[in-house]
Design a protein around this motif. Structure first.
Motif, PDB file in Angstrom:
ATOM      1  N   VAL A  27       0.838  -1.207   0.000  1.00 16.22           N
ATOM      2  CA  VAL A  27       0.000   0.000   0.000  1.00 16.22           C
ATOM      3  C   VAL A  27       0.868   1.250   0.000  1.00 16.22           C
ATOM      4  O   VAL A  27       0.553   2.249  -0.657  1.00 16.22           O
ATOM      5  N   ARG A  28       1.994   1.195   0.692  1.00 14.86           N
ATOM      6  CA  ARG A  28       2.948   2.314   0.627  1.00 14.86           C
ATOM      7  C   ARG A  28       3.480   2.478  -0.784  1.00 14.86           C
ATOM      8  O   ARG A  28       3.559   3.585  -1.323  1.00 14.86           O
ATOM      9  N   ALA A  29       3.837   1.345  -1.405  1.00 16.24           N
ATOM     10  CA  ALA A  29       4.375   1.387  -2.766  1.00 16.24           C
ATOM     11  C   ALA A  29       3.338   1.886  -3.763  1.00 16.24           C
ATOM     12  O   ALA A  29       3.689   2.471  -4.794  1.00 16.24           O
ATOM     13  N   ALA A  30       2.070   1.693  -3.460  1.00 14.14           N
ATOM     14  CA  ALA A  30       0.995   2.137  -4.351  1.00 14.14           C
ATOM     15  C   ALA A  30       0.730   3.629  -4.249  1.00 14.14           C
ATOM     16  O   ALA A  30      -0.029   4.181  -5.061  1.00 14.14           O
ATOM     17  N   GLY A  31       1.329   4.294  -3.247  1.00 12.38           N
ATOM     18  CA  GLY A  31       1.168   5.742  -3.160  1.00 12.38           C
ATOM     19  C   GLY A  31       0.411   6.238  -1.955  1.00 12.38           C
ATOM     20  O   GLY A  31      -0.187   7.321  -2.001  1.00 12.38           O
ATOM     21  N   ALA A  32       0.428   5.494  -0.847  1.00 12.63           N
ATOM     22  CA  ALA A  32      -0.308   5.919   0.339  1.00 12.63           C
ATOM     23  C   ALA A  32       0.113   7.296   0.820  1.00 12.63           C
ATOM     24  O   ALA A  32      -0.706   8.061   1.359  1.00 12.63           O
ATOM     25  N   ALA A  33       1.380   7.634   0.618  1.00  9.85           N
ATOM     26  CA  ALA A  33       1.868   8.935   1.098  1.00  9.85           C
ATOM     27  C   ALA A  33       1.161  10.098   0.424  1.00  9.85           C
ATOM     28  O   ALA A  33       1.111  11.207   0.973  1.00  9.85           O
ATOM     29  N   GLY A  34       0.596   9.878  -0.751  1.00  9.66           N
ATOM     30  CA  GLY A  34      -0.093  10.945  -1.460  1.00  9.66           C
ATOM     31  C   GLY A  34      -1.572  11.045  -1.154  1.00  9.66           C
ATOM     32  O   GLY A  34      -2.259  11.916  -1.708  1.00  9.66           O
ATOM     33  N   VAL A  35      -2.091  10.194  -0.286  1.00  5.00           N
ATOM     34  CA  VAL A  35      -3.510  10.227   0.059  1.00  5.00           C
ATOM     35  C   VAL A  35      -3.735  11.234   1.178  1.00  5.00           C
ATOM     36  O   VAL A  35      -3.131  11.117   2.254  1.00  5.00           O
ATOM     37  N   PRO A  36      -4.579  12.252   0.976  1.00  4.62           N
ATOM     38  CA  PRO A  36      -4.826  13.241   2.029  1.00  4.62           C
ATOM     39  C   PRO A  36      -5.296  12.580   3.319  1.00  4.62           C
ATOM     40  O   PRO A  36      -6.186  11.727   3.304  1.00  4.62           O
ATOM     41  N   GLY A  37      -4.675  12.956   4.416  1.00  2.00           N
ATOM     42  CA  GLY A  37      -5.070  12.432   5.717  1.00  2.00           C
ATOM     43  C   GLY A  37      -4.461  11.095   6.073  1.00  2.00           C
ATOM     44  O   GLY A  37      -4.750  10.549   7.145  1.00  2.00           O
ATOM     45  N   ALA A  38      -3.615  10.546   5.213  1.00  2.00           N
ATOM     46  CA  ALA A  38      -3.017   9.249   5.499  1.00  2.00           C
ATOM     47  C   ALA A  38      -2.104   9.328   6.720  1.00  2.00           C
ATOM     48  O   ALA A  38      -1.321  10.268   6.862  1.00  2.00           O
ATOM     49  N   ASP A  39      -2.211   8.341   7.581  1.00  4.47           N
ATOM     50  CA  ASP A  39      -1.368   8.227   8.768  1.00  4.47           C
ATOM     51  C   ASP A  39      -0.332   7.149   8.470  1.00  4.47           C
ATOM     52  O   ASP A  39      -0.566   5.952   8.685  1.00  4.47           O
ATOM     53  N   LEU A  40       0.825   7.571   7.966  1.00  2.00           N
ATOM     54  CA  LEU A  40       1.829   6.605   7.536  1.00  2.00           C
ATOM     55  C   LEU A  40       2.429   5.842   8.710  1.00  2.00           C
ATOM     56  O   LEU A  40       2.823   4.672   8.558  1.00  2.00           O
ATOM     57  N   ALA A  41       2.499   6.455   9.865  1.00  2.00           N
ATOM     58  CA  ALA A  41       3.001   5.753  11.041  1.00  2.00           C
ATOM     59  C   ALA A  41       2.066   4.604  11.411  1.00  2.00           C
ATOM     60  O   ALA A  41       2.515   3.499  11.757  1.00  2.00           O
ATOM     61  N   ALA A  42       0.760   4.862  11.311  1.00  2.00           N
ATOM     62  CA  ALA A  42      -0.214   3.806  11.602  1.00  2.00           C
ATOM     63  C   ALA A  42      -0.152   2.707  10.552  1.00  2.00           C
ATOM     64  O   ALA A  42      -0.287   1.524  10.867  1.00  2.00           O
ATOM     65  N   LEU A  43       0.077   3.096   9.297  1.00  2.00           N
ATOM     66  CA  LEU A  43       0.212   2.097   8.244  1.00  2.00           C
ATOM     67  C   LEU A  43       1.434   1.225   8.482  1.00  2.00           C
ATOM     68  O   LEU A  43       1.368  -0.010   8.363  1.00  2.00           O
ATOM     69  N   ASP A  44       2.553   1.854   8.824  1.00  2.00           N
ATOM     70  CA  ASP A  44       3.765   1.089   9.095  1.00  2.00           C
ATOM     71  C   ASP A  44       3.568   0.156  10.289  1.00  2.00           C
ATOM     72  O   ASP A  44       4.110  -0.955  10.324  1.00  2.00           O
ATOM     73  N   ALA A  45       2.779   0.604  11.275  1.00  2.00           N
ATOM     74  CA  ALA A  45       2.524  -0.233  12.451  1.00  2.00           C
ATOM     75  C   ALA A  45       1.759  -1.498  12.072  1.00  2.00           C
ATOM     76  O   ALA A  45       1.956  -2.550  12.685  1.00  2.00           O
ATOM     77  N   VAL A  46       0.890  -1.392  11.062  1.00  2.00           N
ATOM     78  CA  VAL A  46       0.169  -2.572  10.595  1.00  2.00           C
ATOM     79  C   VAL A  46       1.148  -3.654  10.155  1.00  2.00           C
ATOM     80  O   VAL A  46       0.950  -4.852  10.389  1.00  2.00           O
ATOM     81  N   GLY A  47       2.224  -3.226   9.497  1.00  2.00           N
ATOM     82  CA  GLY A  47       3.185  -4.169   8.953  1.00  2.00           C
ATOM     83  C   GLY A  47       4.252  -4.626   9.924  1.00  2.00           C
ATOM     84  O   GLY A  47       5.169  -5.355   9.544  1.00  2.00           O
ATOM     85  N   THR A  48       4.155  -4.207  11.193  1.00  2.00           N
ATOM     86  CA  THR A  48       5.153  -4.583  12.191  1.00  2.00           C
ATOM     87  C   THR A  48       4.755  -5.892  12.857  1.00  2.00           C
ATOM     88  O   THR A  48       3.792  -5.939  13.626  1.00  2.00           O
ATOM     89  N   THR A  49       5.455  -6.964  12.533  1.00  2.00           N
ATOM     90  CA  THR A  49       5.198  -8.275  13.114  1.00  2.00           C
ATOM     91  C   THR A  49       6.481  -8.776  13.755  1.00  2.00           C
ATOM     92  O   THR A  49       7.397  -9.234  13.063  1.00  2.00           O
ATOM     93  N   PRO A  50       6.608  -8.681  15.081  1.00  2.00           N
ATOM     94  CA  PRO A  50       7.850  -9.096  15.732  1.00  2.00           C
ATOM     95  C   PRO A  50       8.008 -10.612  15.753  1.00  2.00           C
ATOM     96  O   PRO A  50       7.033 -11.356  15.783  1.00  2.00           O
ATOM     97  N   VAL A  51       9.246 -11.061  15.728  1.00  2.00           N
ATOM     98  CA  VAL A  51       9.598 -12.459  15.953  1.00  2.00           C
ATOM     99  C   VAL A  51      10.107 -12.551  17.384  1.00  2.00           C
ATOM    100  O   VAL A  51      11.005 -11.797  17.768  1.00  2.00           O
TER     101      VAL A  51
END
Length: 343
Positions: free
Chosen positions: A300-324
């Protein structure tokens, strides 16, 4: 039986495996412990390929990622629901009280009850929801299964259209013919294979690229307000918690990137569409869930999420955080094998 020294038979490689490449790595300490292979595509607003990994022309079963297209077919066939319930019609819900109440509301609005459902009985999909359900002394039930909103809406569609409700899961039923037509139209994939999904509904194949194309078209329609496709997208984007549930990655991505629609499917399938019509889809070859959040967030980041008004990129990155974990503490992570920097 193979005797010592005999050559072992060489099994053919399944078509879905041909051309698969790493989509995610599992890192423990300073070593890559495991690698998840698959196929992925990121499309721009006009359908142009921005990123292609593996072979996006590969034919797959889209599993529950196809639910927004099923919901579209229902609207075209006469279904009329408020957005909150329309989002549930395209959901793989966690089985929270609001999900079960919504499915019952759809049935009651059509003059039906739970006995009309033909989906597979199951426990709620969400872990907390399942524990609460079992704690209340309940077992597998059709209303608790994650597809009950879709099945309730299919029944309501049949009532609205004057179609038989007892046979709504027959691939030859008018409703399922309408679903097939919607899948072919939005994906651009002709002559799909057909099978039965886990919930009992007919399932039509797509390509990975076709699945992405369909989500781009839906999401773009949601922004422009175009017809029934726009209604499905707006309902999902407005009520993301009804599409999945608290803590689920598709709900979290839609919350983080306004106007985006996202839908996971079983066996490692996922798709998302951004409001400008950009889209992603992928199939994880081993069918596992573990790498899916990391791949989805990065795609979703690669698709251009940064250009979406109101996007919370920190929250998006948190979605992808899966600890081992090691000894209960993070010692590594699941990380995507690609990123926007490579575009």
């Amino acid at each position: 039986m193979t005797e010592p020294g005999d050559a072992r038979p060489v099994l053919p490689v399944a078509p879905v495996a041909v051309g698969a490449v790493p989509l995610a790595e599992v890192v423990r300490g300073d070593l890559v412990e495991s690698v998840h292979l698959g196929h992925l595509v990121v499309l721009g607003p006009d359908g142009e390929v921005r990123l292609e990994l593996g072979d996006p022309a590969t034919t797959i079963w889209p599993r529950s990622s196809v639910k927004p297209l099923q919901a579209l077919a229902m609207l075209r066939s006469g279904l009329d629901l408020p957005d909150r319930l329309l989002a549930l019609a395209g959901a793989s819900h966690s089985g929270a009280p609001e999900h079960l109440a919504g499915a019952r509301e759809i049935l009651e609005g059509a003059g039906l009850d739970e006995s009309a459902l033909r989906n597979t009985p199951d426990l709620p999909l969400g872990r907390a929801e399942s524990l609460a359900w079992l704690g209340a002394g309940r077992g597998p039930e059709q209303i608790a299964q994650n597809c009950s909103g879709k099945h309730a809406a299919m029944l309501a569609t049949c009532v609205a259209a004057g179609w038989d409700t007892a046979t709504y899961l027959d691939p030859a039923h008018p409703l399922q013919r309408a679903v097939r037509a919607a899948v072919v139209e939005l994906t651009g994939d002709d002559d799909p294979h057909v099978t039965t999904d886990g919930c009992g509904a007919p399932l039509f194949s797509t390509s990975v690229r076709g699945l992405a194309r369909s989500f781009g078209r839906l999401a773009a329609a949601g922004r422009s307000g175009d017809g029934d496709a726009g209604r499905v997208a707006r309902a999902m984007a407005r009520y993301p918690e009804m599409v999945a549930g608290r803590g689920r990655e598709d709900t979290l991505v839609m919350t983080a990137v306004p106007g985006t629609i996202a839908k996971i499917g079983a066996d490692g399938v996922c798709a998302a569409g951004l409001p400008d019509g950009s889209a992603v889809a992928f199939k994880i070859l081993d069918g596992g869930d573990r790498p899916r959040p990391a791949i989805l967030a990065a795609a979703v980041r690669a698709a251009g999420a940064a250009g979406v008004p109101g996007a919370d990129l920190a929250a998006l990155d948190a979605v992808g955080t899966t600890p081992v974990l090691g000894g209960g503490a993070p010692v590594g992570a699941v990380r995507p094998a690609f990123g926007a920097a490579g575009l």
